[in-house]
Design an enzyme around this catalytic site. Structure first.
Site, short mmCIF file in Angstrom:
data_model
loop_
_atom_site.label_atom_id
_atom_site.label_comp_id
_atom_site.label_asym_id
_atom_site.label_seq_id
_atom_site.Cartn_x
_atom_site.Cartn_y
_atom_site.Cartn_z
N GLU A 339 35.50 39.30 37.17
CA GLU A 339 35.06 39.20 38.56
C GLU A 339 33.59 39.56 38.70
OE1 GLU A 339 34.12 40.28 42.67
OE2 GLU A 339 33.98 41.57 40.92
N GLU A 340 33.14 40.53 37.91
CA GLU A 340 31.80 41.09 38.15
C GLU A 340 30.67 40.14 37.85
OE1 GLU A 340 31.19 43.46 39.83
OE2 GLU A 340 32.72 44.99 39.65
N ASP A 367 40.04 44.87 46.12
CA ASP A 367 38.76 45.01 45.40
C ASP A 367 37.70 45.58 46.34
OD1 ASP A 367 36.75 44.94 43.55
OD2 ASP A 367 36.39 42.78 43.72
N HIS A 437 29.16 50.30 40.95
CA HIS A 437 28.28 49.80 39.87
C HIS A 437 27.36 50.87 39.28
CE1 HIS A 437 28.52 45.33 41.45
NE2 HIS A 437 29.71 45.89 41.28
#
Lengths: 477, 477
Positions: A339-340, A367, A437
């Site tokens: 996904e990232e 998410d 992140h």
């Protein structure tokens, strides 16, 4: 003395009395069918809060495997882990969906500094995903500060040989922090694409957060259609470093900024989505999917992003089984890969669904972190949106008040069509961008009860979708 | 390649789109007057989130003064601090209300252990407030485990010479953790009073928390009307220690538990409530009070309990002033002294209000932690309860959905009468008992935005109370 004691403990009685009514729906307000639903929902919450597995799964995933960027050895380990835990829950079938994923590596730890008035200032920095490396000696150049892509575009050739510094902060007045993110993330993603075109030597970006701290936030970027020779290195600096640099530039507009990074993009690597399902008892050909993403950025442990979504999605199936409820439709749990930086897992899942003529009637994605539940965001046709909103009285006793129209999530949205009902789980967003992140996105930032309440919230809406969408979304001919 | 890039960044567009509508009320739904209210509320939130002072005030109070139990030098410092910050905000008048408070001191660090199978196990323990000390050599005795005061009472003389161990855990299935607290706190408060009567040598109590960890939670207790010679020492042990001890007792019912503490209750000490107000522009004789408590337990920094309530209460006045809004009624901010072990400040405040024939039309207390806002609990007559609930559409865009009937708080409830509208601020409760009354209740556990959202939430309901209760609660003849 007796009276004194009584006075002293008046406060305790107040504590005991100050809590509100129990969070169950007034039974008067409910139909017979809704009473059954209310009972099942209470069971899901009771089981999650007393026999939940999500917290220990999360501990294992985050602390024993850690950050797991697509293509990394940790990502590969997480696939093995995912298959194992799905099997332990006793799903009817578990399998892996092969998918090729991008493979970017950070290389050595990045460094950055500049000097003002003879004083060297170190800068907390991290390369952005897909960025190229600097030369081995790093990049050193004067800095131009801008607040937007438009502002940068207008500079044109003035940025030649310079480092462009994107410094638009989050709008703190937005209550939902994802909105503030949406208003800033463009500079991170496309800053280098805009500035590479005009010959800038590099791009640095303020980290995506409300918080003023020392932690740089990585994230994906794109050179779009730039020719390779115009690719320039790009990195995020911490919000505090951004504030300091901006202040220093006002007094020292010609200061020279240095940064060095050795990241690179390797050839695509093989990986997998992990998929498991409980076969539906009545219409197994109809599928409701629930998922989160297994990959994460490399700096932390990928706890809130998106370890929590992964373990909550599996806990949905666990809570169905533990309470002896078999879904009418097939309940499919997916741990999406990548996904990232690419959403290749999501694309492949949707492609195969189409090829195999699967009928997805609903989807739920978690998410947005593992904080205390607030509700869901609904991406469906008007009829189904209203149907979901009619469940408010069943959900609000658990703090689930938000049932607005909105997007679902990056991994399930490729399934969108006219009939499917896609839902995004929406926990409280205030703390999310403190961790997102960064090296701070670790297991200890997740609260056990908040995580479990999320699992039970998700199970509750899946239960209702399974029961009521079932009649509402005809199988296509 | 271009297509690949487009696919890769589909996810970003999804992120940008997945947030829901902005949290402002659809203007169609509002009357002209409500539109004005909605605008002011938005201003309060904007100001709190961009120019708020509460977080820095809290840092100062918790990190420079720290824990501040009634009668301690730190509590005295906090009074000076409170007067100073109220004056800095520019309230019309600021004064101190003298009050004598209990003065209990912990003495040296407590210790506890027991031995099973030749292995010595240290136990995380802390004395409960008002407990007497053990003899200097400590207390050593066999342990009887019970789950309730009733169960202990039934043991009667069997507990003679024993240590009674109250081990009722929180009911994790209760969504509101204050309810779980209410169901357990009796054993902490009255355990020693029940067991002292029958000649037990001491009482140990499982800590008041959902979490299984190593941190003992202190809190107040009472010997009720026991004669002094029956007072026995009592302490809390960590939840993990309680689980271990319970397991060890099953295998080793005759193990001997040792604990030692040197706490004592000194003569009452002089202290103060800190009070400040903005005089009302129209009916200054009507008072709306907002407050939290300045004292805290000694183990941590008194951050969530109740530094956050103190700084949020002052921020209410700050946000009125900063936005140029003068209340119609007098807005009074009170930092109450001695909520934790006596509520003497609250009693004195209410006594003086009566003596001085003050007309309190409303009150708001923040003493449930500084986590993300959920709403308010209303203690008022039916008419005013409905009035406050009618503001839901103005408050819900900020996550304030809970507007149920319920208690307000220990410090303002002594003001209760037929007309006054008392309100308790209700932030999310999931994390509160991870920190409550422990060494973990420190500044770093408070999130800046959550704190500021709380200040703005409180200011919003005070603004509405000031505007609308004004006409609703006639001044008594």
């Amino acid at each position: 003395m007796k009276k004194l004691v009584q006075l002293a403990f008046a406060s305790l009685l107040v504590i005991a009395c100050q809590t509100n009514e129990k969070p169950t729906v007034s039974s008067k307000a409910l139909s017979a069918e809704e009473k059954i639903d209310s009972t099942h929902i209470k069971q899901f919450f009771n089981t999650a809060l007393t026999e939940g597995k999500s917290y220990e799964w999360l501990r294992d995933l985050t602390q024993n495997i850690g950050g797991r960027l697509s293509g990394s050895p940790e990502a590969a380990k997480s696939v093995v882990w995912g298959e194992k835990v799905m099997k332990e829950v006793g799903l009817d079938s578990v399998w892996l969906q092969p998918v090729m994923v991008p493979h970017w590596v950070r290389g050595e730890k990045e460094e950055a500094h500049y000097t003002v008035n003879g004083q060297k200032k170190d800068v907390a920095i991290c390369a952005l995903g897909f960025s190229v490396a600097t030369p081995k000696s790093g990049v050193t150049a004067e800095v131009i500060e801008v607040k937007s892509l438009d502002e940068a575009e207008k500079l044109g050739d003035q940025m030649k040989g310079k480092i462009v510094f994107f410094n638009r902060p989050f709008d703190d007045t937005l209550i939902n922090t994802f909105q503030a993110y949406g208003g800033c993330v463009g500079q991170r993603v496309f800053g280098a694409a805009v500035c590479g075109k005009y010959g800038a030597k590099g791009v640095i970006v303020r980290s995506m957060t409300n918080s003023i701290d020392d932690f740089p936030h990585t994230g994906t970027m794109s050179y779009r259609d730039l020719p390779k020779e115009q690719y320039i290195p790009t990195a995020a600096i911490s919000s505090k470093a951004a504030e300091n640099l901006s202040a220093d530039l006002k007094k020292n507009p010609n200061l020279k900024f240095y940064f060095k990074q050795s990241c690179e993009t390797l050839p695509d690597a093989p990986s997998f989505n992990v998929v498991g399902e409980i076969r539906g008892s009545e219409t197994p050909e109809n599928i409701i999917v629930v998922g989160g993403h297994l990959d994460s950025w490399d700096l932390g442990e990928g706890a809130h992003d998106d370890g929590t979504g992964v373990v909550q999605s599996l806990e949905v199936a666990y809570l169905f089984k533990k309470n002896g409820i078999r879904p009418k439709n097939t309940l499919r749990v997916v741990f999406f890969m990548n996904e990232e930086n690419g959403t290749r897992g999501a694309q492949e899942y949707a492609r195969l669904a189409k090829v195999n003529k699967e009928n997805h009637i609903g989807g739920l994605e978690s998410d947005a972190g593992g904080h205390t539940p607030r509700g869901f965001s609904i991406d469906a046709n008007d009829g189904n949106t209203k149907l979901l909103q009619s469940w408010k009285k069943l959900l609000s006793p658990y703090g689930l008040h938000d049932l607005d129209k909105g997007g679902s999530g990056a991994d399930i949205s490729p399934l969108k069509n006219e009939t499917v009902t896609l839902v995004g789980y929406r926990p409280d967003s205030q703390r999310y961008f403190d961790y997102h992140h960064t090296s701070r996105d670790t297991f200890d930032k997740v609260n056990k009860r908040e995580l479990e309440l999320g699992s039970a919230s998700m199970t509750s809406i899946i239960y209702l979708m399974d029961k009521y969408l079932y009649d509402n979304t005809p199988v296509k001919p």
